[in-house]
Write an enzyme that holds these catalytic residues in place. Structure first.
Site, PDB file in Angstrom:
ATOM      1  CD  GLU A  28      -2.980  -1.049   2.376  1.00 37.22           C
ATOM      2  OE1 GLU A  28      -2.513  -1.001   3.584  1.00 37.22           O
ATOM      3  OE2 GLU A  28      -3.886  -1.723   2.118  1.00 37.22           O
TER       4      GLU A  28
ATOM      5  CG  ASP B 211      -7.667  -5.631   4.212  1.00 38.31           C
ATOM      6  OD1 ASP B 211      -7.265  -5.995   5.610  1.00 38.31           O
ATOM      7  OD2 ASP B 211      -7.573  -4.306   4.047  1.00 38.31           O
TER       8      ASP B 211
ATOM      9  CD  GLU C 144      -9.732  -1.958   8.069  1.00 36.74           C
ATOM     10  OE1 GLU C 144      -8.962  -2.794   8.542  1.00 36.74           O
ATOM     11  OE2 GLU C 144      -9.491  -1.391   7.024  1.00 36.74           O
TER      12      GLU C 144
END
Ligand SMILES: *[C@@H]1O[C@H](CO)[C@@H](O)[C@H](O)[C@H]1NC(C)=O
Ligand SMILES: *[C@@H]1O[C@H](CO)[C@@H](O)[C@H](O)[C@H]1NC(C)=O
Ligand SMILES: *[C@@H]1O[C@H](CO)[C@@H](O)[C@H](O)[C@H]1NC(C)=O
Ligand SMILES: *[C@@H]1O[C@H](CO)[C@@H](O)[C@H](O)[C@H]1NC(C)=O
Ligand SMILES: *[C@@H]1O[C@H](CO)[C@@H](O)[C@H](O)[C@H]1NC(C)=O
Ligand SMILES: *[C@@H]1O[C@H](CO)[C@@H](O)[C@H](O)[C@H]1NC(C)=O
Ligand SMILES: *[C@@H]1O[C@H](CO)[C@@H](O)[C@H](O)[C@H]1NC(C)=O
Ligand SMILES: *[C@@H]1O[C@H](CO)[C@@H](O)[C@H](O)[C@H]1NC(C)=O
Ligand SMILES: *[C@@H]1O[C@H](CO)[C@@H](O)[C@H](O)[C@H]1NC(C)=O
Ligand SMILES: *[C@@H]1O[C@H](CO)[C@@H](O)[C@H](O)[C@H]1NC(C)=O
Ligand SMILES: *[C@@H]1O[C@H](CO)[C@@H](O)[C@H](O)[C@H]1NC(C)=O
Ligand SMILES: *[C@@H]1O[C@H](CO)[C@@H](O)[C@H](O)[C@H]1NC(C)=O
Length: 856
Positions: free
Chosen positions: A307, A387, A415
């Site tokens: 990332e 993810d 998340e």
């Protein structure tokens, strides 16, 4: 023998509780006084050093027995003199070695491995003997957990860990914020340094020790080089000092290009090439400086070339060469490197290439390097290939690098999964992954046995849990979310445990021994993952949240058309990622043969992963006999329906647990019930719009109890086209025309006279606290202010929702408030006056006038 629940009166129901004590409340149990005779009256802790976990164990035992039973114990620190135990009943707690030295060998203790312990409650002396000091403390917490659950059975057994690495990761930034943290500010960092007051850090270590977590990586994987300044290393040493009495070690995340960053007190180089000698020397010096201050430092966690982060690939070096930069200097000290497998290029993935797939990246990068990592390197692998999604297959990488140590990365914080504002007990999801048999070499190869090191005979391995606790009294932001932290520790120690048993132990310790409470919390928690999956993204399509913004509310469109690679490939006719070898990305082929074949073929792919592996028409018929699109509709309605029942369930606990926590959680369940309808409607309308296929049950697009705000008579309000469109009923909301003057929306109620629940859907945006007044024929039904935002650091602020905030009228800010039992007369005028505030123009979506029991 369980103690009968006779004397509920003394169970401490009236005590205010804020959650800070977690599951270590040591609440008085019913009938406590009856046990005084059979309980030990002394504690002998075989170490008198206050930094020893054995000393801590002595303190905990005294505190626990006093608090649970109201019985005082004398604690003696250090071994009892003259080579024999006292003549009175006692708990003897120490390392096995210290015990043998003082009183001679015990013959009935089975072999203990690092961190293991022996617990015997038989005879006059309770024995809690650890393989080391940390294991001794684990044994003390085990004994106290039994007592606090009213379990005074005689036991004698040894317990050993399944895996040596049982760490949490905290994504704390040095400014005190926490990435994907939903519970206030950091307990470790503020203003670029380590906080002065480490009381909460010590309390956290206590909770972690009780679930046998042995290390914490205290800073974000997106790390900051300035952590390595001598001054900050001094701060880390202070954290290590408060952790040490609990047997918890400190680790840190590293920023790969630190040598070329400006770090106060350190040389700044022009390169961070892992093969450069000055770079090696730089990291060698950092490592030396850390161990000088923290001799029991655990090691490093590294996120590199992920990332946008720098890494060895920046210099065309391999990831193994990058890992060696850290493993070499750590070796003499016994430290380890957790090297994250979350490596992928988010900039060049191109969706127009049918074979492109982010899910392939980890295996593509790491399989060729298998065998090249040092023995003290552990590859830290997220449970799924993408993810932390609501449903993913186990990462194939676990099976593909048999010559490397591996650990599984799980997420305790939520998340993608409701950010602690939706109930979600993650343990069943983790368990499903851990119990996946990847069939390496056609042999049983359970993920849990791979990460423990057993399957491929590796010395290291285990568990990393992304926890992200914050300053909020609840630690994670919601009382019920703490079951996840507890379950993480329990499964990391022994992944074969049952997730319901774990949950029920947690519930007894956290709330009460009352079985009706335990049953209710069990039912809610066990239904929470299926419910969330059903209303967020089922059939393996993943959590259809907004991946470009807050990862919270619905936004299926955001999955596609960008290079992040969390694609659904949905078009007007079809949906899903073709991950077959025969026609797709080839991902299925990354698994060992038996598993690869199962996923390659639609016929053998389970429905719940269908769209993960296959691209099919919406009309494709599932094994259940229903089409894909109809299943989308049905499950989204079912999931939202289940979320409504959580409110009823929680309501039934009133008076059975303390009011403070009951009220806090009720607020969240009511919120979730409303937001689950937002999710349901957004996803069903999105695919209804895209496919043009109607819902056979006629629900989607048809809401008989709703009055759209845009269809009301508006004064000072105007229509607003919401983006994404599906985040508003009829794609349209209203906002005040001015951001200083109130607006009014009114309508005549064309409903039979009677009693109704009135729900108002509006938007609670960041940057303002609009005020609303709802009235019926000029009688005020209710008024509220739109500001359920975190007031970080402000203890007196009103109740908050800790999820990431949105500055827009969208699926994150969408929220519902309900007024029950409102009497209306046909023809009454319903009126809402909205007063804007700051950047929030008192947005409104619709009003639902609901007969009791109706959901819409
Ligand atoms: C007592 O605890 C200290 C600090 O942890 C440790 O260094 C020492 O070895 C322990 N002594 C015994 C006898 O276990
Ligand atoms: C009491 O605790 C022991 C040890 O953990 C366990 O084996 C036993 O099942 C427990 N008994 C009850 C009734 O929960
Ligand atoms: C790293 O920390 C320093 C000092 O607190 C701060 O100025 C800087 O912005 C941080 N860098 C990043 C990338 O967060
Ligand atoms: C340190 O923090 C604890 C817990 O947050 C608090 O109770 C205590 O008052 C603080 N101590 C000081 C000196 O600020
Ligand atoms: C590492 O420390 C040694 C001894 O203090 C010093 O000579 C050397 O320059 C340092 N290396 C770097 C890259 O700063
Ligand atoms: C990177 O390394 C590979 C393999 O060692 C080599 O083929 C390639 O030319 C290198 N590229 C650069 C830009 O140095
Ligand atoms: C095979 O792949 C093509 C894209 O290359 C896709 O359009 C087609 O639908 C796929 N066929 C099947 C049977 O999945
Ligand atoms: C999928 O839908 C397309 C477009 O309607 C159609 O051409 C195709 O035959 C369908 N495929 C299957 C397998 O039903
Ligand atoms: C839906 O919204 C449009 C404007 O976007 C409006 O013209 C129409 O009346 C609305 N329908 C209902 C039922 O309110
Ligand atoms: C804390 O929140 C309350 C209620 O919103 C507010 O009145 C007060 O001013 C806030 N205090 C601080 C220090 O921000
Ligand atoms: C902690 O969370 C509770 C429950 O949501 C909330 O009421 C409180 O304001 C929060 N406190 C802080 C300091 O964030
Ligand atoms: C009014 O709203 C606009 C648009 O949201 C914003 O740019 C402006 O700053 C707001 N004005 C005030 C006084 O908050």
């Amino acid at each position: 023998m369980l103690i009968p629940l006779l004397l509920l009166a003394c169970s401490g129901l009236t005590t205010a509780e804020n959650g800070l004590a977690g599951w270590l409340r040591y609440a008085p149990i019913p009938g406590a006084a009856h046990h005084h005779g059979s309980l030990p009256s002394h504690v002998v802790a075989l170490n008198d050093s206050t930094i020893s976990p054995v000393y801590t164990a002595g303190q905990e035992l005294e505190r626990g027995i006093r608090s649970i039973f109201g019985k005082s114990c004398n604690v003696h620190y250090g071994h009892f003199p003259h080579g024999h135990l006292p003549g009175f009943s006692s708990v003897v707690v120490g390392t096995l070695e210290a015990y043998s030295d003082a009183y001679g060998d015990l013959t009935d203790v089975p072999e203990l491995i690092e961190g293991g312990f022996w617990l015997s409650t038989k005879g006059q002396h309770v024995q809690i003997l650890g393989q080391n000091e940390r294991g001794t403390l684990y044994g003390a917490f085990e004994y106290l957990s039994m007592l606090a659950q009213g379990n005074t059975t005689e036991v004698a057994y040894a317990a050993n860990p399944d895996a040596p690495i049982r760490w949490t990761n905290e994504w704390d930034n040095m400014d005190g914020s926490i990435e994907r943290g939903f519970a206030g500010e950091s307990i470790f960092f503020a203003d670029g340094g380590i906080v002065g007051n480490l009381t909460r850090a010590a309390e956290y270590a206590r909770l972690l020790a009780s679930i046998r977590i042995n290390a914490v990586v205290v800073n974000n994987v997106n790390a900051n080089a300035t952590l390595l300044s001598p001054q900050n290393l001094d701060g880390l040493a202070r954290i290590a000092d408060v952790f040490r009495p609990y047997g918890v070690q400190v680790g840190i995340s590293l920023y790969f290009s630190s040598p070329a960053s400006a770090v106060p007190g350190r040389a700044s180089l022009t390169t961070f090439d892992p093969l450069d000698d000055t770079v090696k020397s730089w990291w060698g010096n950092v490592t030396r400086d850390i161990y000088q201050r923290i001799p029991d430092f655990a090691g490093y966690l590294v996120k590199a070339n992920s990332e946008g982060q720098p890494g060895p690939l920046t210099y065309n070096r391999t990831l193994a060469e990058g890992a060696a930069l850290f493993s070499k200097p750590l070796q003499p000290y016994g430290g380890i490197v957790m090297f994250r497998a979350f490596v992928y290029d988010y900039q060049t993935l191109n969706e127009s290439d049918w074979t492109a797939d982010r899910a392939n990246a980890a295996v593509d990068y790491f399989r060729p390097l298998d065998g090249e990592f040092d023995n003290n390197v552990v590859i830290q692998i997220k449970y799924g290939p993408i993810d932390f999604q609501v449903r993913e297959p186990a990462s194939p990488l676990f099976a593909d690098i048999p010559n490397s140590n591996t650990a599984i990365e799980l997420q305790i914080t939520q998340e993608y999964l409701g950010q602690q504002c939706h109930l979600l007990y993650w343990a069943p999801l983790w368990k499903e992954i851990l119990d996946t048999d990847l069939r390496a070499d056609n042999k049983a190869s359970y993920v849990k046995d791979i990460v423990s090191g057993q399957r491929f005979n590796k010395p290291l391995g285990g568990y990393a849990g992304v926890s992200n606790v914050g300053m909020n009294d609840t630690w994670l932001g919601s009382h019920l979310s703490m079951s996840n932290l507890y379950a993480f520790g329990r499964l990391a120690w022994n992944p074969s445990q049952d997730v319901v048993d774990i949950l029920q132990d947690w519930t007894r310790l956290t709330f009460t021994l009352d079985t009706s409470v335990i049953d209710t919390i069990t039912q809610m928690s066990m239904e929470s993952w299926p419910a969330y999956e059903n209303y967020s993204g089922n059939l393996g399509i993943q959590t259809l949240t907004d991946i470009l913004y807050t990862h919270y509310g619905p936004n299926p469109q955001s999955q596609d058309g960008n290079s992040w690679g969390q694609w659904t490939r949905a078009d007007g006719f079809s949906i899903g990622m073709d991950r077959t070898v025969s026609n797709g990305t080839g991902f299925a082929g990354q698994y060992p043969d038996e598993v690869a074949q199962m996923y390659e073929d639609i016929a053998t792919t389970p429905d719940n992963l269908l769209l993960w592996f296959h691209h099919v028409n919406y009309t494709h018929v599932l094994k259940s006999g229903v089409s894909v699109i109809q299943d989308f509709y049905d499950q989204h309605y079912a999931g939202a329906q289940t979320a409504q029942t959580f409110v009823t369930a929680w309501n039934s606990l009133k008076g059975k647990i303390d009011d403070e926590r009951w009220t806090d959680q009720l607020f969240r369940q009511v919120y979730q019930a409303g937001h689950s309808i937002v999710w349901r409607d957004a996803i069903t309308n999105f695919y209804h719009n895209l496919s043009g296929i109607p819902d056979e049950a006629g629900r989607v697009g048809n809401y008989p109890s709703r009055i759209e705000a845009e269809s009301m008579t508006l004064d000072g309000y105007k229509l607003y086209e919401v983006s994404p469109f599906e985040a508003a009923s009829n794609y349209t909301a209203i906002v005040t025309s001015s951001n200083t003057t109130a607006g009014t929306a009114s309508t005549a109620l064309d409903y039979d006279s009677g009693t109704y629940d009135i729900a108002v859907n509006y938007y609670d945006m960041d940057g303002g606290a609009s005020h609303y007044v709802l009235s019926i024929s000029d009688e005020v039904v209710g008024e509220w202010t739109s500001n359920f935002k975190p007031h970080i650091g402000n203890q007196t602020a009103p109740r908050v929702l800790g999820h990431a905030q949105s500055s827009y009228v969208d699926g994150h800010s969408a929220i519902r408030i309900t007024f029950s039992d409102v009497t209306i007369v046909k023809g009454d005028t319903l009126k809402i006056v909205g007063t804007p505030d700051g950047n929030e123009p008192a947005p409104l979506d619709y009003v639902s006038v609901l007969k009791p029991g109706m959901i819409d």
